[in-house]
Design a protein around this motif. Structure first.
Motif, PDB file in Angstrom:
ATOM      1  N   ILE A  51     -16.521  11.593 -19.842  1.00  0.00           N
ATOM      2  CA  ILE A  51     -17.441  11.894 -21.151  1.00  0.00           C
ATOM      3  C   ILE A  51     -17.922  13.101 -21.229  1.00  0.00           C
ATOM      4  CG2 ILE A  51     -19.329  11.027 -22.611  1.00  0.00           C
ATOM      5  CD1 ILE A  51     -18.705   8.120 -21.151  1.00  0.00           C
ATOM      6  N   GLU A  52     -17.883  14.155 -22.094  1.00  0.00           N
ATOM      7  CA  GLU A  52     -18.401  15.194 -22.129  1.00  0.00           C
ATOM      8  C   GLU A  52     -19.268  15.360 -23.594  1.00  0.00           C
ATOM      9  OE1 GLU A  52     -15.785  18.370 -21.624  1.00  0.00           O
ATOM     10  OE2 GLU A  52     -15.006  17.254 -19.568  1.00  0.00           O
ATOM     11  N   HIS A  53     -20.300  16.142 -23.382  1.00  0.00           N
ATOM     12  CA  HIS A  53     -21.056  16.711 -24.869  1.00  0.00           C
ATOM     13  C   HIS A  53     -21.115  15.430 -25.853  1.00  0.00           C
ATOM     14  CE1 HIS A  53     -20.466  20.592 -23.423  1.00  0.00           C
ATOM     15  NE2 HIS A  53     -19.359  20.428 -23.092  1.00  0.00           N
ATOM     16  N   SER A  54     -21.710  14.196 -25.290  1.00  0.00           N
ATOM     17  CA  SER A  54     -21.656  13.075 -26.374  1.00  0.00           C
ATOM     18  C   SER A  54     -22.963  12.149 -26.043  1.00  0.00           C
ATOM     19  CB  SER A  54     -20.505  12.132 -25.722  1.00  0.00           C
ATOM     20  OG  SER A  54     -19.165  12.913 -26.175  1.00  0.00           O
ATOM     21  N   LEU A  55     -22.911  11.167 -27.019  1.00  0.00           N
ATOM     22  CA  LEU A  55     -24.116  10.373 -26.745  1.00  0.00           C
ATOM     23  C   LEU A  55     -23.446   8.851 -27.050  1.00  0.00           C
ATOM     24  CD1 LEU A  55     -27.017   9.555 -27.274  1.00  0.00           C
ATOM     25  CD2 LEU A  55     -26.841   9.785 -29.645  1.00  0.00           C
TER      26      LEU A  55
ATOM     27  N   GLN B 117     -11.382   1.834 -20.203  1.00  0.00           N
ATOM     28  CA  GLN B 117     -10.950   2.531 -19.009  1.00  0.00           C
ATOM     29  C   GLN B 117     -10.193   3.545 -19.577  1.00  0.00           C
ATOM     30  OE1 GLN B 117      -8.811   0.005 -16.310  1.00  0.00           O
ATOM     31  NE2 GLN B 117     -10.511  -1.600 -16.030  1.00  0.00           N
ATOM     32  N   GLY B 118     -10.108   4.665 -18.877  1.00  0.00           N
ATOM     33  CA  GLY B 118      -9.164   6.079 -19.171  1.00  0.00           C
ATOM     34  C   GLY B 118      -9.192   6.570 -20.479  1.00  0.00           C
ATOM     35  N   LEU B 119     -10.473   6.408 -20.899  1.00  0.00           N
ATOM     36  CA  LEU B 119     -10.822   7.216 -22.245  1.00  0.00           C
ATOM     37  C   LEU B 119     -11.387   8.574 -21.894  1.00  0.00           C
ATOM     38  CD1 LEU B 119     -12.668   4.248 -24.240  1.00  0.00           C
ATOM     39  CD2 LEU B 119     -10.328   4.880 -23.937  1.00  0.00           C
ATOM     40  N   GLU B 120     -11.198   9.489 -22.863  1.00  0.00           N
ATOM     41  CA  GLU B 120     -11.653  10.794 -23.007  1.00  0.00           C
ATOM     42  C   GLU B 120     -12.477  11.123 -24.021  1.00  0.00           C
ATOM     43  OE1 GLU B 120      -8.691  13.962 -22.250  1.00  0.00           O
ATOM     44  OE2 GLU B 120      -7.999  13.041 -20.357  1.00  0.00           O
ATOM     45  N   LEU B 121     -13.720  11.248 -23.974  1.00  0.00           N
ATOM     46  CA  LEU B 121     -14.741  11.165 -25.150  1.00  0.00           C
ATOM     47  C   LEU B 121     -15.466  12.738 -24.753  1.00  0.00           C
ATOM     48  CD1 LEU B 121     -16.613   8.103 -25.315  1.00  0.00           C
ATOM     49  CD2 LEU B 121     -14.515   8.626 -26.589  1.00  0.00           C
ATOM     50  N   ASN B 122     -15.199  13.552 -26.165  1.00  0.00           N
ATOM     51  CA  ASN B 122     -15.702  14.953 -25.945  1.00  0.00           C
ATOM     52  C   ASN B 122     -16.085  15.254 -27.487  1.00  0.00           C
ATOM     53  OD1 ASN B 122     -16.413  17.587 -25.806  1.00  0.00           O
ATOM     54  ND2 ASN B 122     -14.503  18.250 -24.965  1.00  0.00           N
ATOM     55  N   LYS B 123     -17.639  15.536 -27.575  1.00  0.00           N
ATOM     56  CA  LYS B 123     -18.428  15.765 -28.732  1.00  0.00           C
ATOM     57  C   LYS B 123     -18.183  14.632 -29.668  1.00  0.00           C
ATOM     58  CE  LYS B 123     -18.371  20.603 -29.143  1.00  0.00           C
ATOM     59  NZ  LYS B 123     -18.339  21.896 -29.704  1.00  0.00           N
TER      60      LYS B 123
ATOM     61  N   LEU C 280     -18.419   1.642 -32.872  1.00  0.00           N
ATOM     62  CA  LEU C 280     -18.524   2.709 -33.711  1.00  0.00           C
ATOM     63  C   LEU C 280     -18.207   3.795 -33.063  1.00  0.00           C
ATOM     64  CD1 LEU C 280     -18.301   3.941 -36.672  1.00  0.00           C
ATOM     65  CD2 LEU C 280     -21.071   4.134 -36.378  1.00  0.00           C
ATOM     66  N   LEU C 281     -17.138   4.629 -33.247  1.00  0.00           N
ATOM     67  CA  LEU C 281     -16.781   6.123 -32.890  1.00  0.00           C
ATOM     68  C   LEU C 281     -16.891   7.256 -33.691  1.00  0.00           C
ATOM     69  CD1 LEU C 281     -15.780   7.750 -30.415  1.00  0.00           C
ATOM     70  CD2 LEU C 281     -13.336   7.091 -30.994  1.00  0.00           C
ATOM     71  N   ILE C 282     -17.673   8.164 -33.506  1.00  0.00           N
ATOM     72  CA  ILE C 282     -17.874   9.464 -34.394  1.00  0.00           C
ATOM     73  C   ILE C 282     -17.252  10.504 -33.835  1.00  0.00           C
ATOM     74  CG2 ILE C 282     -19.267  10.705 -35.616  1.00  0.00           C
ATOM     75  CD1 ILE C 282     -21.100   8.252 -36.109  1.00  0.00           C
ATOM     76  N   ASN C 283     -16.493  11.205 -34.285  1.00  0.00           N
ATOM     77  CA  ASN C 283     -15.914  12.522 -33.908  1.00  0.00           C
ATOM     78  C   ASN C 283     -16.644  13.539 -34.609  1.00  0.00           C
ATOM     79  OD1 ASN C 283     -14.234  14.789 -33.247  1.00  0.00           O
ATOM     80  ND2 ASN C 283     -12.508  13.310 -32.665  1.00  0.00           N
ATOM     81  N   VAL C 284     -17.495  14.197 -33.754  1.00  0.00           N
ATOM     82  CA  VAL C 284     -18.055  15.303 -34.419  1.00  0.00           C
ATOM     83  C   VAL C 284     -17.635  16.657 -34.659  1.00  0.00           C
ATOM     84  CG1 VAL C 284     -20.109  17.037 -33.790  1.00  0.00           C
ATOM     85  CG2 VAL C 284     -20.578  14.583 -33.250  1.00  0.00           C
ATOM     86  N   ARG C 285     -16.243  16.788 -33.825  1.00  0.00           N
ATOM     87  CA  ARG C 285     -15.388  17.913 -33.977  1.00  0.00           C
ATOM     88  C   ARG C 285     -14.689  17.823 -35.289  1.00  0.00           C
ATOM     89  NH1 ARG C 285     -11.910  18.301 -28.858  1.00  0.00           N
ATOM     90  NH2 ARG C 285     -12.133  16.193 -29.076  1.00  0.00           N
ATOM     91  N   LEU C 286     -14.093  16.545 -35.778  1.00  0.00           N
ATOM     92  CA  LEU C 286     -13.405  16.424 -37.104  1.00  0.00           C
ATOM     93  C   LEU C 286     -14.208  16.016 -38.195  1.00  0.00           C
ATOM     94  CD1 LEU C 286     -10.195  14.575 -35.408  1.00  0.00           C
ATOM     95  CD2 LEU C 286     -10.545  17.080 -35.801  1.00  0.00           C
ATOM     96  N   GLY C 287     -15.330  15.521 -38.020  1.00  0.00           N
ATOM     97  CA  GLY C 287     -16.427  14.785 -38.857  1.00  0.00           C
ATOM     98  C   GLY C 287     -16.025  13.699 -39.298  1.00  0.00           C
TER      99      GLY C 287
END
Length: 507
Positions: A275-279, A288-294, A301-308
């Motif tokens: 997990i990086e740059h995330s809340l 398990q095994g997830l990659e969360l960035n921004k 609920l998952l919000i991808n800030v890079r893609l809006g």
């Protein structure tokens, strides 16, 4: 000076984060953004604060109370029309006699407001090019935007002013600024939570200590790494500053956290996740095994800030919510004693036979051991005890894994306490007053808020039940995960372990 805070309602830019609460209550570091606003105003000696709330007023009032905590006086006003929140200004008589500042809680200017002299309205502007909030807006170098904050002189509230919508007030004030009827003051630093992107940028600035006077609670284990109470971290976890880990959270093996990560509390981050740059909001489970960035995660609920973009994840093993059950479910309280009585009758021959065998071979009989009934306050520990039957006084002294022996010595005799409503089938290990007093303070606080049971996470999951660190980890894990369905899962796992003895657990 009087502070008037407009707490925002729904916004389509928040992708549903504000479904059950105002997005001003989203965490910024270790506390809701609205609390940062209140504390900043209180530090500036603005102690008379009027709050205009249109969405989730109970949650706002539950957080802030009457203001005594900060030496302030709060008054709440319900805006029945969220797009026209200023009508309450007409009934605030003090605005006729004193200057006042208008703050929309999603954007707070980091300046000394009482020092702003307002012979005419003073609009607080921020630069668009520095504005991370403007999803979909094109940044224009040198251009500015009014972010909803202003300082007004006394007596500036008119009927026309109070009846306007937010957009109408914006247009009027900007028109006044263009004709020099209002002053424009540029502010470089803002607490901005108006969009997910803005919230993450503000979070990064807070973790980097760019906001003077804003504090983060918790123990700073190393530079810019704050760990709150009751946090369980596997030794293989990599923590990259800056980051904040909220209370009662668990981080499993192989996880990489940071930089610029906030985990609000009551969360589980499962193995091998990055997990990086995330809340991550309170009560969320990260698989398990997830990659969360921004990204922002609020339960499923998952919000991808890079893609809006945003998505509600239906697979609970990827993302989900952990419901914290502080009080026993009424249905469970009714059904558990009935089921306990049925099990006592069903296993009566086994109980009698085990009593005879243990009495002959080890001279053990049914012995009542006084345990503390949970939940309990610190000052109630000695007075909230009940007799828990077991085969031999040492049955609960040595923690054992689930199996036939614990079933005969602990579970079957303990059914009488379940039938009396003193203990549940599934919960934290029952402990005596002396055992609780020996627990470390954080562990004791976590334990006393829980509920005890005959079947425990430790008995099913630990490879070595005598290891104190593993036992604490098991207690913390159960406290975060407990729910009716999770208890049911442990109940069947226990009987499966009795019938088919298995190997060591996962923890």
């Amino acid at each position: 000076m009087i502070g008037v805070i407009v707490v925002p309602g729904h916004s389509p830019l928040m992708h549903g984060l504000d479904a059950n609460r105002s997005f001003a209550l989203l965490p910024l570091g270790d506390r809701p953004m609205l609390q940062h606003v209140i504390e900043s105003l209180a530090a500036q000696k603005i102690t008379s604060i009027e709050l205009i709330v249109s969405h989730a007023p109970k949650e706002v009032e539950s957080l802030l109370g009457n203001g005594d905590r900060w030496g302030c006086r709060f008054r709440y006003h319900l805006a029945t029309q969220p797009d026209r929140p200023y009508r309450s200004l007409k009934i605030i008589s003090a605005l006729k006699d004193q200057p006042w500042c208008l703050i929309h809680a999603e954007c707070f200017p980091c300046i000394d407001l009482p020092s702003v002299k307002a012979s005419q309205p003073v609009l607080l502007y921020g630069s668009v090019q520095d504005d991370p909030a403007a999803d979909g807006q094109q940044a224009v170098a040198g251009s500015s935007v009014w972010r909803g904050a202003a300082v007004f002189p006394a007596g500036s509230v008119t009927d026309a002013f109070a009846s306007q919508s937010i957009d109408e007030l914006r247009q009027q004030l900007e028109s006044m600024a263009a004709s020099s009827e209002a002053t424009v003051l540029h502010v470089s630093q803002w607490l901005d939570g108006s969009t997910p992107a803005a919230l993450l940028e503000t979070q990064t600035a807070l973790l980097d200590r760019r906001f003077e006077g804003l504090m983060i609670s918790g123990v700073e284990r190393e530079s810019n790494v704050w760990i709150s109470r009751n946090v369980v971290i596997h030794p293989t976890v990599e923590l990259v500053p800056p980051l904040y880990l909220g209370p009662n959270s668990r981080v499993n093996r192989g996880v990489r956290l940071g930089p610029n990560v906030v985990i609000e509390g009551e969360c589980i981050v499962d193995s091998d996740t990055s997990i990086e740059h995330s809340l991550i909001t309170a009560g969320s489970y990260i698989g398990q095994g997830l990659e969360l960035n921004k990204a922002l995660v609020d339960h499923n609920l998952l919000i991808n800030v890079r893609l809006g973009t945003s998505v509600e994840v239906v697979e609970s093993f990827l993302l989900g919510g952990l419901k914290q059950v502080r009080r026993s479910n009424m249905l469970a309280r009714i059904l558990e004693p009935i089921l306990a009585i049925l099990l006592i009758i069903l296993f009566l021959p086994v109980s009698l036979l085990s009593l005879v065998v243990y009495a002959l071979l080890r001279r053990l009989t049914y012995t009542p051991v006084r345990m503390v009934q949970l939940p309990a306050r610190e000052n109630e520990v000695a007075s909230r005890t009940y007799p828990l039957l077991c085969l031999g006084a040492d049955a609960w002294v040595v923690r054992r894994v689930a199996g036939w022996r614990t079933f005969l010595r602990q579970f079957l005799p303990g059914l009488f306490a379940v039938a009396q409503g003193k203990i549940s089938f599934v919960g934290l290990p029952p402990r005596t007053v002396e055992e609780i007093e020996k627990l470390p303070s954080d562990w004791r606080a976590l334990y006393l808020e829980g509920s005890s049971g005959l079947i425990t996470e430790a008995a099913l999951s630990l490879s070595d039940p005598r290891d104190e660190t593993q036992r604490y980890l098991a207690d913390a894990y159960y406290t975060v995960r407990r729910s009716f369905l999770y208890n049911l899962k442990l109940f069947f796992q226990y009987f499966g372990r009795v019938i088919f003895p298995g190997g060591p657990g996962l923890l």
